[in-house]
Design an enzyme around this catalytic site. Structure first.
Site, PDB file in Angstrom:
ATOM      1  N   ASP A  47      -6.306  -5.785  -4.197  1.00 23.23           N
ATOM      2  CA  ASP A  47      -7.672  -5.562  -3.709  1.00 23.23           C
ATOM      3  C   ASP A  47      -8.143  -4.161  -4.114  1.00 23.23           C
ATOM      4  O   ASP A  47      -9.289  -3.789  -3.887  1.00 23.23           O
ATOM      5  CB  ASP A  47      -7.797  -5.820  -2.204  1.00 23.23           C
ATOM      6  CG  ASP A  47      -6.962  -4.874  -1.362  1.00 23.23           C
ATOM      7  OD1 ASP A  47      -6.111  -4.163  -1.936  1.00 23.23           O
ATOM      8  OD2 ASP A  47      -7.148  -4.853  -0.126  1.00 23.23           O
ATOM      9  N   SER A  48      -7.241  -3.411  -4.767  1.00 17.99           N
ATOM     10  CA  SER A  48      -7.646  -2.160  -5.421  1.00 17.99           C
ATOM     11  C   SER A  48      -8.677  -2.457  -6.510  1.00 17.99           C
ATOM     12  O   SER A  48      -9.321  -1.545  -7.035  1.00 17.99           O
ATOM     13  CB  SER A  48      -6.439  -1.438  -6.024  1.00 17.99           C
ATOM     14  OG  SER A  48      -5.698  -2.318  -6.849  1.00 17.99           O
ATOM     15  N   ASP A  86      -4.092 -10.538  -3.856  1.00 19.10           N
ATOM     16  CA  ASP A  86      -4.192  -9.760  -2.621  1.00 19.10           C
ATOM     17  C   ASP A  86      -5.306 -10.328  -1.746  1.00 19.10           C
ATOM     18  O   ASP A  86      -6.460 -10.421  -2.193  1.00 19.10           O
ATOM     19  CB  ASP A  86      -4.585  -8.319  -3.013  1.00 19.10           C
ATOM     20  CG  ASP A  86      -3.827  -7.288  -2.244  1.00 19.10           C
ATOM     21  OD1 ASP A  86      -3.130  -7.642  -1.286  1.00 19.10           O
ATOM     22  OD2 ASP A  86      -3.923  -6.106  -2.624  1.00 19.10           O
ATOM     23  N   LYS A 116      -0.710 -11.817  -1.014  1.00 12.86           N
ATOM     24  CA  LYS A 116      -0.167 -10.633  -0.320  1.00 12.86           C
ATOM     25  C   LYS A 116      -1.092 -10.303   0.852  1.00 12.86           C
ATOM     26  O   LYS A 116      -2.325 -10.364   0.695  1.00 12.86           O
ATOM     27  CB  LYS A 116      -0.070  -9.445  -1.276  1.00 12.86           C
ATOM     28  CG  LYS A 116       0.362  -8.146  -0.582  1.00 12.86           C
ATOM     29  CD  LYS A 116       0.801  -7.081  -1.554  1.00 12.86           C
ATOM     30  CE  LYS A 116      -0.327  -6.254  -2.125  1.00 12.86           C
ATOM     31  NZ  LYS A 116      -1.112  -5.528  -1.124  1.00 12.86           N
ATOM     32  N   GLU A 118      -1.594  -7.395   4.185  1.00 15.41           N
ATOM     33  CA  GLU A 118      -1.172  -6.115   4.744  1.00 15.41           C
ATOM     34  C   GLU A 118      -0.876  -6.279   6.240  1.00 15.41           C
ATOM     35  O   GLU A 118      -1.544  -7.073   6.916  1.00 15.41           O
ATOM     36  CB  GLU A 118      -2.280  -5.065   4.566  1.00 15.41           C
ATOM     37  CG  GLU A 118      -2.520  -4.705   3.119  1.00 15.41           C
ATOM     38  CD  GLU A 118      -3.532  -3.561   2.953  1.00 15.41           C
ATOM     39  OE1 GLU A 118      -3.961  -2.965   3.957  1.00 15.41           O
ATOM     40  OE2 GLU A 118      -3.886  -3.285   1.799  1.00 15.41           O
ATOM     41  N   GLU A 185       4.515   0.954   0.625  1.00 10.51           N
ATOM     42  CA  GLU A 185       3.693   1.994  -0.009  1.00 10.51           C
ATOM     43  C   GLU A 185       3.793   3.330   0.721  1.00 10.51           C
ATOM     44  O   GLU A 185       3.605   3.405   1.948  1.00 10.51           O
ATOM     45  CB  GLU A 185       2.227   1.518  -0.037  1.00 10.51           C
ATOM     46  CG  GLU A 185       1.285   2.515  -0.678  1.00 10.51           C
ATOM     47  CD  GLU A 185      -0.061   1.913  -1.077  1.00 10.51           C
ATOM     48  OE1 GLU A 185      -0.247   0.685  -0.991  1.00 10.51           O
ATOM     49  OE2 GLU A 185      -0.922   2.708  -1.503  1.00 10.51           O
TER      50      GLU A 185
HETATM   51  O1  KIV Z   1      -4.261  -3.366  -4.152  1.00  9.60           O
HETATM   52  C1  KIV Z   1      -3.300  -2.897  -4.773  1.00  9.60           C
HETATM   53  O2  KIV Z   1      -3.392  -2.514  -5.942  1.00  9.60           O
HETATM   54  C2  KIV Z   1      -2.023  -2.809  -4.085  1.00  9.60           C
HETATM   55  C3  KIV Z   1      -0.897  -2.131  -4.788  1.00  9.60           C
HETATM   56  C4  KIV Z   1      -1.125  -0.700  -4.927  1.00  9.60           C
HETATM   57  C5  KIV Z   1       0.396  -2.425  -4.173  1.00  9.60           C
HETATM   58  O3  KIV Z   1      -1.915  -3.279  -2.990  1.00  9.60           O
END
Ligand code: KIV
Length: 282
Positions: A47-48, A86, A116, A118, A185
């Site tokens: 989600d980055s 994510d 994924k 959180e 992280e």
């Molecule tokens: O969103 C992302 O890029 C991440 C990674 C940094 C693990 O969650």
């Protein structure tokens, strides 16, 4: 590296054999092809995407539809690597049925192999429900960007015995719920090592020291395409951003000087045909 497609069980085997797992983010088709050809084991559409590619200030605003759009593009570019998507903020936190519906969209529309999420023990029930619905899940603990404000900002987590021990308990709860891997992280290296030893599932670290079962980096950080702040745990393995900027500057200069395109980059027409064209126009 073998050409064999990476499966969920491959990561478990790699942990058992102490073979470090490589993970990198990707958000588009050409990058997916590139990282796959480079031999990375797992690709994360993080989600980055929000801040790295879409220009949002943080990960909060990115939507399900934006994530799925980029997952589909990345999926089309992969042949070997395992793809993980994510789940964005509030796509799994409202209710379990909503989480299953959204995670299902990641598999059906985004063509990812796993999602994924959180959070710790408080998302364990959701993780268990997703796994029961046939959706493989990766957990994410330590610095969790979606809730960074509640953690006191983007800072190292688990620096005291009490919070480190709590983090381990949350990781065990995720494992118990059926998560098949954990992203960890921004924690002290010794905690990264300890958690990798205590958990049966692979721990993929980012800013969690050298002794986790694998490592993940954001693609743009890894190749040196600058997007502002660079955390301490990031290593630029190249400075591609500078090269890209230089290339665009060179292009502009050559266009302005009319030295690009040259004959080499242009198409021809025979003298006879061109003479005929001119004659017709006159
Ligand atoms: O969103 C992302 O890029 C991440 C990674 C940094 C693990 O969650």
């Amino acid at each position: 590296m073998t050409d064999k497609k990476v499966e969920l069980v491959s990561l478990q085997k790699m942990k058992k054999n102490q073979t470090p797992i490589t993970m990198v983010t990707a958000y588009d088709f050409p990058t997916a092809r590139l990282v796959d050809a480079a031999g990375v084991d797992t690709v994360l559409v993080g989600d980055s995407l929000a801040n790295v590619v879409l220009g949002y200030p943080d990960t909060i605003p990115v939507t399900m539809d934006e994530m799925l759009h980029h997952c589909r593009a990345v999926a089309r570019g992969l042949q070997r690597a395992l793809l993980i998507g994510d789940m964005p903020f509030m796509s799994y936190n409202i209710s379990i049925p909503k989480a299953i519906e959204n995670a299902g969209r990641f598999l059906k529309e985004g063509r990812v192999a796993a999602v994924k999420v959180e959070g710790g023990g408080w998302v364990a029930e959701t993780v268990a429900a997703l796994v029961q619905a046939g959706i493989p899940v990766v957990g994410h603990l330590g610095l969790t960007p979606q809730t960074a404000s509640m953690l006191g900002g983007y800072r190292v987590q688990g620096r005291d015995a009490k919070s480190a021990s709590k983090m381990l308990d949350h990781a065990l709860a995720l494992q118990q719920a059926g998560a098949f891997a954990l992203v960890l992280e921004c924690v002290p290296a010794r905690l990264g090592k300890l958690m990798s030893q205590k958990l049966a599932i692979p721990v993929i670290g980012i800013g969690a020291g050298p002794d986790t079962d694998g490592q993940v980096l954001v693609f743009h950080d890894l190749v040196g395409i600058e997007a502002g702040f660079t955390p301490k745990f990031v290593k630029h393995f190249a400075e591609v951003g500078n090269q890209m900027k230089q290339a665009v500057e060179d292009y502009c200069r050559e266009v302005q000087k009319r030295s690009f395109p040259s004959k080499e980059h242009s198409f021809s027409i025979s003298d006879e045909e061109f003479a005929e064209l001119e004659k017709a126009l006159n």
